[in-house]
Scaffold this active site. Structure first.
Site, mmCIF file in Angstrom:
data_model
loop_
_atom_site.group_PDB
_atom_site.id
_atom_site.type_symbol
_atom_site.label_atom_id
_atom_site.label_comp_id
_atom_site.label_asym_id
_atom_site.label_seq_id
_atom_site.Cartn_x
_atom_site.Cartn_y
_atom_site.Cartn_z
ATOM 1 N N CYS A 1 5.381 -11.239 5.597
ATOM 2 C CA CYS A 1 4.276 -12.127 5.972
ATOM 3 C C CYS A 1 3.665 -12.708 4.694
ATOM 4 C CB CYS A 1 3.233 -11.341 6.758
ATOM 5 S SG CYS A 1 2.294 -10.175 5.751
ATOM 6 N N GLU B 1 6.169 -3.346 3.310
ATOM 7 C CA GLU B 1 6.324 -3.873 1.953
ATOM 8 C C GLU B 1 5.200 -3.398 1.037
ATOM 9 O OE1 GLU B 1 7.424 -7.412 4.725
ATOM 10 O OE2 GLU B 1 6.180 -5.616 4.807
ATOM 11 N N CYS C 1 2.131 -9.988 2.338
ATOM 12 C CA CYS C 1 3.133 -9.218 1.610
ATOM 13 C C CYS C 1 3.840 -10.078 0.564
ATOM 14 C CB CYS C 1 4.137 -8.615 2.586
ATOM 15 S SG CYS C 1 3.402 -7.328 3.631
#
Length: 161
Positions: free
Chosen positions: A100, A72, A103
């Site tokens: 996560c 990402e 990100c």
């Protein structure tokens, strides 16, 4: 118009979006496969603006020896460079695994309007640790090609054990 007619209209409206989501998720899966072949955790991402891919990326944490080099993050940087600015307000991020918290924070700062992911991450996903990290107006669609995304991850880690 009856509710049934309205629902059928909504179903017809959602069907093209679902097909687009699957089409772009397949591009993210191709990135994830490339990551796995390179020994990276197989997560891939694409960013789309006006039905056009503006960036493609996959995990590069091993290659770059950089814990922040998630798919990402790589896709956001490439899209911002391509678009000529730090905000991606008209873009959709497709990623094979739920982002996560790190990100998700970057996705929020970039003001990405829509996030589509395949497999949930019940251990490190943003929905557990940072459910408000995305931009407040961001839409999230989960579970697109979920089985394929999950299987890719499972097969990768089976090979590591």
């Amino acid at each position: 118009m009856t509710n049934n007619g309205f629902n059928n209209h909504e179903d017809n409206k959602q069907e093209p979006q679902q097909k687009k989501d699957e089409q772009f998720m397949r591009k993210a899966l191709a990135e994830a496969e490339a990551a796995g072949e390179a020994g990276e955790i197989p997560i891939g991402a694409v960013i789309v603006c006006n039905d056009r891919i503006v960036s493609r990326a996959h995990n590069l944490t091993e290659t770059l020896c950089d814990v922040t080099a998630h798919a990402e993050m790589q896709a956001i940087t490439a899209a911002e460079n391509f678009m000529g600015g730090k905000y991606l307000t008209d873009c959709t991020l497709y990623v094979t695994v739920e982002p996560c918290p790190m990100c998700a924070g970057a996705i929020g700062w970039a003001q990405i309007k829509r996030v589509v992911y395949g497999a949930s991450d019940d251990k490190r996903g943003f929905h557990i640790y940072a459910p408000k990290a995305l931009h407040p107006k961001a839409e999230v669609t989960a579970g697109v090609l979920e089985e394929e995304c999950r299987t890719l991850m499972q097969e990768f880690f089976k090979g590591k054990r």
